[in-house]
Design a protein around this motif. Sequence first.
Motif, mmCIF file in Angstrom:
data_model
loop_
_atom_site.group_PDB
_atom_site.id
_atom_site.type_symbol
_atom_site.label_atom_id
_atom_site.label_comp_id
_atom_site.label_asym_id
_atom_site.label_seq_id
_atom_site.Cartn_x
_atom_site.Cartn_y
_atom_site.Cartn_z
ATOM 1 N N ASP A 473 -2.101 58.016 -3.290
ATOM 2 C CA ASP A 473 -2.163 58.211 -4.793
ATOM 3 C C ASP A 473 -1.536 57.421 -5.962
ATOM 4 O OD1 ASP A 473 -3.811 60.463 -4.328
ATOM 5 O OD2 ASP A 473 -2.278 61.978 -4.640
ATOM 6 N N ALA A 474 -0.428 57.041 -5.676
ATOM 7 C CA ALA A 474 0.472 56.023 -6.233
ATOM 8 C C ALA A 474 -0.138 54.433 -6.284
ATOM 9 C CB ALA A 474 1.955 56.008 -6.067
ATOM 10 N N ALA A 475 -0.394 54.187 -5.051
ATOM 11 C CA ALA A 475 -1.122 52.887 -4.822
ATOM 12 C C ALA A 475 -2.558 52.778 -5.632
ATOM 13 C CB ALA A 475 -1.179 52.748 -3.208
ATOM 14 N N TRP A 476 -3.369 53.694 -5.141
ATOM 15 C CA TRP A 476 -4.438 53.813 -6.116
ATOM 16 C C TRP A 476 -4.286 53.674 -7.850
ATOM 17 C CZ3 TRP A 476 -8.958 52.457 -6.800
ATOM 18 C CH2 TRP A 476 -9.893 52.897 -7.506
ATOM 19 N N ARG A 477 -3.331 54.339 -8.516
ATOM 20 C CA ARG A 477 -2.900 54.074 -9.710
ATOM 21 C C ARG A 477 -2.484 52.564 -9.986
ATOM 22 N NH1 ARG A 477 -0.333 59.165 -8.923
ATOM 23 N NH2 ARG A 477 1.563 57.956 -8.385
ATOM 24 N N GLU A 478 -1.810 52.201 -9.070
ATOM 25 C CA GLU A 478 -1.325 50.808 -9.158
ATOM 26 C C GLU A 478 -2.351 49.843 -9.324
ATOM 27 O OE1 GLU A 478 1.660 50.159 -6.405
ATOM 28 O OE2 GLU A 478 3.070 51.614 -7.318
ATOM 29 N N LEU A 479 -3.426 50.026 -8.557
ATOM 30 C CA LEU A 479 -4.779 49.244 -8.097
ATOM 31 C C LEU A 479 -5.572 49.324 -9.316
ATOM 32 C CD1 LEU A 479 -6.333 47.303 -6.481
ATOM 33 C CD2 LEU A 479 -7.504 49.307 -5.290
ATOM 34 N N ARG A 480 -5.885 50.588 -9.803
ATOM 35 C CA ARG A 480 -6.496 50.828 -11.056
ATOM 36 C C ARG A 480 -6.154 49.847 -12.260
ATOM 37 N NH1 ARG A 480 -6.352 56.286 -9.690
ATOM 38 N NH2 ARG A 480 -5.267 56.757 -11.567
ATOM 39 N N ALA A 481 -4.830 49.943 -12.413
ATOM 40 C CA ALA A 481 -4.267 49.036 -13.524
ATOM 41 C C ALA A 481 -4.356 47.576 -13.309
ATOM 42 C CB ALA A 481 -2.816 49.212 -13.388
ATOM 43 N N GLU A 482 -4.389 47.036 -11.846
ATOM 44 C CA GLU A 482 -4.773 45.688 -11.752
ATOM 45 C C GLU A 482 -6.230 45.577 -11.889
ATOM 46 O OE1 GLU A 482 -2.832 43.205 -10.620
ATOM 47 O OE2 GLU A 482 -1.148 43.904 -9.547
ATOM 48 N N LEU A 483 -7.007 46.290 -11.612
ATOM 49 C CA LEU A 483 -8.563 46.197 -11.807
ATOM 50 C C LEU A 483 -8.827 46.102 -13.154
ATOM 51 C CD1 LEU A 483 -9.793 48.487 -8.842
ATOM 52 C CD2 LEU A 483 -9.912 45.847 -8.823
ATOM 53 N N ALA A 484 -8.175 46.978 -14.000
ATOM 54 C CA ALA A 484 -8.242 46.814 -15.472
ATOM 55 C C ALA A 484 -7.896 45.638 -16.083
ATOM 56 C CB ALA A 484 -7.868 48.197 -16.044
ATOM 57 N N SER A 485 -7.056 44.849 -15.742
ATOM 58 C CA SER A 485 -6.461 43.735 -16.363
ATOM 59 C C SER A 485 -7.520 42.553 -16.145
ATOM 60 C CB SER A 485 -5.070 43.490 -15.955
ATOM 61 O OG SER A 485 -4.721 42.372 -16.513
ATOM 62 N N THR A 486 -7.996 41.882 -17.203
ATOM 63 C CA THR A 486 -8.537 40.607 -16.938
ATOM 64 C C THR A 486 -7.599 39.374 -17.065
ATOM 65 O OG1 THR A 486 -9.258 40.457 -19.123
ATOM 66 C CG2 THR A 486 -10.598 41.581 -17.642
ATOM 67 N N GLU A 487 -6.544 39.477 -17.508
ATOM 68 C CA GLU A 487 -5.574 38.455 -17.616
ATOM 69 C C GLU A 487 -5.277 37.596 -16.341
ATOM 70 O OE1 GLU A 487 -1.464 37.247 -19.769
ATOM 71 O OE2 GLU A 487 -2.162 39.546 -19.801
ATOM 72 N N ASP A 488 -5.472 36.521 -16.147
ATOM 73 C CA ASP A 488 -5.117 35.746 -15.177
ATOM 74 C C ASP A 488 -5.902 36.194 -13.883
ATOM 75 O OD1 ASP A 488 -3.356 33.775 -16.577
ATOM 76 O OD2 ASP A 488 -1.768 35.206 -16.121
ATOM 77 N N ALA A 489 -6.916 36.709 -14.263
ATOM 78 C CA ALA A 489 -7.793 37.589 -12.914
ATOM 79 C C ALA A 489 -7.902 36.698 -11.737
ATOM 80 C CB ALA A 489 -9.221 38.098 -13.426
ATOM 81 N N PRO A 490 -8.462 35.327 -11.905
ATOM 82 C CA PRO A 490 -8.773 34.649 -10.733
ATOM 83 C C PRO A 490 -7.233 33.980 -10.156
ATOM 84 C CG PRO A 490 -9.812 33.740 -12.509
ATOM 85 C CD PRO A 490 -8.832 34.754 -13.163
ATOM 86 N N LEU A 491 -5.993 34.003 -10.915
ATOM 87 C CA LEU A 491 -4.820 33.713 -10.086
ATOM 88 C C LEU A 491 -4.499 34.832 -9.357
ATOM 89 C CD1 LEU A 491 -2.550 31.752 -10.122
ATOM 90 C CD2 LEU A 491 -1.625 32.909 -12.105
ATOM 91 N N ARG A 492 -4.823 36.127 -9.907
ATOM 92 C CA ARG A 492 -4.464 37.492 -9.111
ATOM 93 C C ARG A 492 -5.176 37.816 -8.026
ATOM 94 N NH1 ARG A 492 -4.499 41.535 -11.811
ATOM 95 N NH2 ARG A 492 -5.705 40.852 -13.507
ATOM 96 N N ALA A 493 -6.365 37.247 -8.033
ATOM 97 C CA ALA A 493 -7.344 37.882 -7.172
ATOM 98 C C ALA A 493 -7.069 38.467 -5.805
ATOM 99 C CB ALA A 493 -8.565 36.868 -7.030
ATOM 100 N N ARG A 494 -6.252 37.324 -5.137
ATOM 101 C CA ARG A 494 -5.805 37.646 -3.538
ATOM 102 C C ARG A 494 -4.941 38.913 -3.760
ATOM 103 N NH1 ARG A 494 -4.985 33.472 0.933
ATOM 104 N NH2 ARG A 494 -6.821 32.165 0.813
ATOM 105 N N ARG A 495 -4.007 38.993 -4.689
ATOM 106 C CA ARG A 495 -3.221 40.088 -4.564
ATOM 107 C C ARG A 495 -3.993 41.348 -4.764
ATOM 108 N NH1 ARG A 495 1.880 41.575 -6.432
ATOM 109 N NH2 ARG A 495 2.026 43.526 -8.067
ATOM 110 N N VAL A 496 -4.926 41.384 -5.602
ATOM 111 C CA VAL A 496 -5.751 42.529 -6.001
ATOM 112 C C VAL A 496 -6.619 43.032 -4.768
ATOM 113 C CG1 VAL A 496 -7.695 43.550 -7.529
ATOM 114 C CG2 VAL A 496 -5.750 41.985 -8.486
#
Length: 552
Positions: A473-496
Amino acid sequence: MSTPAAPHSHPTAVTHQVTNQPPPLAGHDTAADPVLLEGVRREGAGRHLADLHRLGVLAGSEEAQHWADQANRHEPELRTHDRYGNRIDEVEFHPAYHRLMDASVSAGLAGAAWSDPRPGAHVARAAGFMLATMLEAGHLCPVSMTYAVVPALRQSPDLAKVYEPLLTSRVYDPGLRAPADKRGLLAGMGMTEKQGGTDVRANTTAATGQADGTWRLRGHKWFTSAPMNDLFLVLAQAPGGLSCFLVPRVLPDGSRNTFRIQRLKDKLGNRSNASSEPEFDDTVAWLVGAEGRGVRTIIEMVTMTRLDCVLGSAAGTRAALAQAAHHVRYRTVFGAKLADQPLMRNVVADLALESEAATTLALRLAGAADRAQRGDEAERAFLRLATAVGKYWVCKRQPAAVAEALECLGGNGYDEASGMPRLYREAPLNGIWEGSGNVNALDMLRALEREPAALDAFRTEVQAAAGADARLDAAWRELRAELASTEDAPLRARRVIERAALVLQGSLLVRHAPPAVADAFCASRLAGDRGLAFGTLAPGTDFAALLDRLPV
């Protein structure tokens, strides 16, 4: 004349007695694997288990393993001309390669699933593809492309009517002859060029329309596997833009189409499979789909081959795990079996956990593909995003897992006779084929931006396990926050995309795996309680439960 001495044993013969070596891993059913069988049943293909066990017995036999070895030791050879100087552009394979091909095609691993209307047919084909990959991966390139070409070809019904019955055949019929004279066909594709690679819109191969409705191609492809296949889907620039074309090696009248093989690639692995650079020069072709819509037309094929990349990497990981588990079960070190040594148990259990997560995800994708073909739009949307996620992560993890499994065998694993070097050389391929890691990470971003239904389907899948494990549940909350952010999305794509894969695997294991397996996964992959190498599962892990899930 002296009397000959009585025969006696050479005094050094005793040094050649073999002890403390495992027996060959042969003569077993590779389908007798709890993780694989549970996944097949769960995804709706339980009625196909008898066929899978037949293939598993063959794949585990000493004879088939000898075919795999021979097909890689005796690599394909290019014959550009016959003895008289006529251009023939043929590739000659060792007989062992043809035996492998015959076994896989007759088992329905090429196009046969498309002609089977029963639910679960594509899942059964996926499981069979995994069993065949565990035996030998190289020959499955043409098998995979033949499977993938059918949905793309259906965009031109007249062409599909001619070729699909032969592409879905279970008969392996090698050799270049007019398609109508054969009992089964194999297909390939020609997309990349030396100046463009992934950027297929930079292709320079040109297509010119003819009065009779055919086209003529002129250009050079950079990486086209299985050049002895019967027909290919090829991208070329038409007046209306980049388009998809059907190119047969032999024309309907029996004459050879122009398909000049300049050379075969000298590859790191995948040695049994011929990969080539073909040149087209006034080559006859037929348009598939709409002119100028080549990428959209061929994307159906790419989606299916990406699925096979996930299946292949999950299977390659499982094959290496099987070898490691077999070795440590028999090998004694410091007075105890390796399998009983605490640190080795940790390593093998961690590999088993990685493999189970990969296999479970791969079969879930196969189930989605099966249901999407039957009109389930939610599953189609899930497949759009989850295939990119699975392709990225499972293929990325295979090289590390195979290397760790090889190390379990020590020096024996570095010996070609063990088969582990072949698995190791094969391991990076799926991470490159049909889009490297960056391509799939960016594809995930495109899916999130352009296809909101894909994210909705992914969310539904993950949230099916909501409340079952606090770490998930905690990991899913963190992932949702990552998915919602568009700032530097290509740079963070592998992390996401990495986080998305782990959350998806966690959800699947929490719902479907034994509790001890799900607990170990969430602790080590989601809660951050692990080191960088395999074999770092924490004290308190139920190692016995993980080791009970081994494929041998």
